[in-house]
Design an enzyme around this catalytic site. Structure first.
Site, mmCIF file in Angstrom:
data_model
loop_
_atom_site.group_PDB
_atom_site.id
_atom_site.type_symbol
_atom_site.label_atom_id
_atom_site.label_comp_id
_atom_site.label_asym_id
_atom_site.label_seq_id
_atom_site.Cartn_x
_atom_site.Cartn_y
_atom_site.Cartn_z
ATOM 1 N N ARG A 47 0.831 -1.210 0.000
ATOM 2 C CA ARG A 47 0.000 0.000 0.000
ATOM 3 C C ARG A 47 0.866 1.261 0.000
ATOM 4 O O ARG A 47 0.538 2.259 -0.628
ATOM 5 C CB ARG A 47 -0.966 -0.001 1.198
ATOM 6 C CG ARG A 47 -1.719 1.318 1.363
ATOM 7 C CD ARG A 47 -3.025 1.190 2.148
ATOM 8 N NE ARG A 47 -2.930 0.396 3.357
ATOM 9 C CZ ARG A 47 -2.282 0.769 4.473
ATOM 10 N NH1 ARG A 47 -1.666 1.939 4.535
ATOM 11 N NH2 ARG A 47 -2.245 -0.022 5.531
ATOM 12 N N TYR A 99 -16.240 18.252 -14.294
ATOM 13 C CA TYR A 99 -16.558 16.837 -14.505
ATOM 14 C C TYR A 99 -17.604 16.405 -13.480
ATOM 15 O O TYR A 99 -17.379 16.549 -12.266
ATOM 16 C CB TYR A 99 -15.294 15.984 -14.391
ATOM 17 C CG TYR A 99 -15.602 14.511 -14.373
ATOM 18 C CD1 TYR A 99 -16.056 13.871 -15.531
ATOM 19 C CD2 TYR A 99 -15.485 13.760 -13.215
ATOM 20 C CE1 TYR A 99 -16.370 12.523 -15.515
ATOM 21 C CE2 TYR A 99 -15.795 12.412 -13.192
ATOM 22 C CZ TYR A 99 -16.243 11.800 -14.340
ATOM 23 O OH TYR A 99 -16.557 10.468 -14.316
ATOM 24 N N ASP A 170 -7.344 19.952 -13.784
ATOM 25 C CA ASP A 170 -7.714 18.642 -14.329
ATOM 26 C C ASP A 170 -7.349 18.677 -15.813
ATOM 27 O O ASP A 170 -8.000 19.337 -16.614
ATOM 28 C CB ASP A 170 -9.217 18.412 -14.113
ATOM 29 C CG ASP A 170 -9.693 17.046 -14.604
ATOM 30 O OD1 ASP A 170 -8.991 16.426 -15.429
ATOM 31 O OD2 ASP A 170 -10.783 16.607 -14.177
ATOM 32 N N LYS A 195 -8.412 7.461 -19.086
ATOM 33 C CA LYS A 195 -8.729 7.993 -20.400
ATOM 34 C C LYS A 195 -7.542 7.843 -21.364
ATOM 35 O O LYS A 195 -7.183 6.743 -21.704
ATOM 36 C CB LYS A 195 -9.196 9.447 -20.252
ATOM 37 C CG LYS A 195 -10.228 9.652 -19.124
ATOM 38 C CD LYS A 195 -11.554 8.942 -19.366
ATOM 39 C CE LYS A 195 -12.438 8.849 -18.131
ATOM 40 N NZ LYS A 195 -12.761 10.113 -17.489
HETATM 41 C C1 LIG Z 1 -13.229 10.560 -16.238
HETATM 42 C C2 LIG Z 1 -12.872 11.870 -15.691
HETATM 43 C C3 LIG Z 1 -12.617 12.055 -14.317
HETATM 44 C C4 LIG Z 1 -12.798 10.935 -13.302
HETATM 45 O O1 LIG Z 1 -11.945 9.859 -13.507
HETATM 46 P P1 LIG Z 1 -12.293 8.321 -13.163
HETATM 47 O O2 LIG Z 1 -11.070 7.607 -13.586
HETATM 48 O O3 LIG Z 1 -13.523 7.967 -13.934
HETATM 49 O O4 LIG Z 1 -12.546 8.250 -11.697
HETATM 50 C C5 LIG Z 1 -12.244 13.311 -13.890
HETATM 51 N N1 LIG Z 1 -12.121 14.348 -14.745
HETATM 52 C C6 LIG Z 1 -12.362 14.213 -16.058
HETATM 53 C C7 LIG Z 1 -12.217 15.386 -16.946
HETATM 54 C C8 LIG Z 1 -12.745 12.983 -16.579
HETATM 55 O O5 LIG Z 1 -13.001 12.856 -17.886
#
Ligand SMILES: *Cc1c(COP(=O)(O)O)cnc(C)c1O
Length: 373
Positions: A47, A99, A170, A195
């Site tokens: 961890r 988001y 982000d 992503k």
């Molecule tokens: C998908 C996404 C998130 C969240 O990520 P997860 O891996 O689904 O928890 C946060 N910000 C943006 C812009 C996203 O597209």
């Protein structure tokens, strides 16, 4: 070193024991002490630290031009680590089209613990007016989801830092191939590595990357280690493997997205297209200034109502109707239906994650789908 080189080498360590060229996956949850009771390699327990996670964090930090990174089991877990690191009662300014998963997290899990205002961050005057005595964080997301709004990272950083406020960006939609927020002054970058970094729609992950190792960063490391929302060694391995091709994949995504945006913009059944690379985009000039290239995401408004929009999306054959983004396969989504009744997203908006198929096939599929209305 250049991005392509970093992507291939910064996440890999040739194994000293076997001379394996590709770093082995270390599944062990625990590590052996030496005779003095010490851990000579610095690994104690899974961890806290794992060699595959260290490799992943190294390549992610270098790609964003940061100095350290902390990997999490999802993008939401990475975002949550930021919120958990703040003092109770801290006020956060976040975008009105943040988001939705993180917006819901704040509203559901942090109600009564943190304060927040969701505003249009492309309006810098409004941002200044929203700052309060207890504002501790400005959260930026640009280009935004699903409207592809572009907010001015450098100016927001300047406003924030004048008031001793931290900035997190982000950068999921852009990736470090298209935008480097730390070089524009942001304190932290956050990603959903689910992503583009993963790129094959087969894992979930998140990361925070920092420009300095200060007290706040130590706190975030504590949230990572004590909270334990860490990615598995297997996920770290797959992610590190995918990252090797990220710069080349992004070139393909950007190329296809730009051509698809141009095609849609000239189509009679399309009301408008949102893509930062188009001259018609309201913040195109800003995007040119702060982005290295314009990304692989676009949205468009169908000339018609919610039913016409549903007809179009149900007529596509090559695009997959699914949420998420950043994979090699193209996805399309009727966003308003995903976001639920309180969404401000237009009912005739379709969001596209432009994949790496041949652009002529993508254009033909959307062209056929638009011909049904
Ligand atoms: C998908 C996404 C998130 C969240 O990520 P997860 O891996 O689904 O928890 C946060 N910000 C943006 C812009 C996203 O597209």
């Amino acid at each position: 070193m250049h991005t392509e080189t970093i992507a291939i080498h910064a996440g890999n360590h040739t194994d000293e024991g076997t001379r394996a060229v590709i770093q082995p996956i270390v599944l062990s949850s625990t590590f052996e002490r030496d005779a003095n009771g010490e851990y000579p390699k610095g690994y104690i327990y899974g961890r806290a630290k794992n060699p595959n996670r260290s490799a992943l964090e190294n390549v992610l930090a270098k790609l964003e031009q940061g100095i350290d990174a902390a990997a999490f089991s999802s993008g939401n877990a990475a975002g949550m680590a930021v919120f958990q690191s703040l003092k109770t009662g801290t006020h956060i300014i976040a975008p009105d089209d943040m988001y939705h998963g993180l917006r819901n997290q704040l509203k559901t899990l942090f109600a009564g613990i943190l304060e927040f205002d969701f505003i249009d961050e492309t309006n810098l005057e409004l941002v200044k007016q929203t700052i309060k005595h207890n504002t501790g964080l400005i959260w930026i997301e640009t280009p935004s989801n699903p409207l592809l709004k572009v907010s001015d990272i450098g100016s927001l950083v300047q406003i924030a830092h004048e008031h001793n406020i931290k900035v997190v960006c982000d950068n999921t939609f852009a990736t470090p191939i298209c935008q480097l927020p730390l070089t524009l002054g942001a304190d932290l970058v956050m990603h959903s590595t689910t992503k583009y970094f993963g790129g094959h729609s087969d894992l979930t992950g998140g990361v925070l990357i920092t420009s300095k190792t200060d007290e706040w960063w130590e706190r975030i490391r504590q949230v990572q280690e004590m909270g334990g929302a860490i990615p598995s060694p297997m996920d770290c391995y797959w992610l590190t493997r995918s990252i090797k091709t990220l710069p080349y994949r992004m070139r393909g995504h950007v190329h296809n997205a730009h051509l698809l945006a141009q095609f849609l913009e000239s189509h009679a059944k399309v009301e408008s297209v949102m893509y930062p690379g188009l001259e018609s985009h309201p913040q195109h000039e800003l995007a040119q200034k702060q982005m290295l290239s314009f990304g692989g995401m676009l949205s468009f408004l169908v000339k018609g109502d919610v039913n016409d929009t549903a007809k179009v999306i149900n007529a596509v054959k090559l695009f997959t109707q699914a949420t998420s983004l950043g994979g090699v396969e193209s996805l399309i989504e009727h966003r308003a239906l995903v976001e639920g009744p309180d969404t401000k997203t237009p009912k005739n908006l379709l969001r596209v994650s432009v994949g790496l198929e041949h652009i002529d096939d993508l254009i033909e599929d959307l062209s056929n789908a638009l011909s049904v209305i």
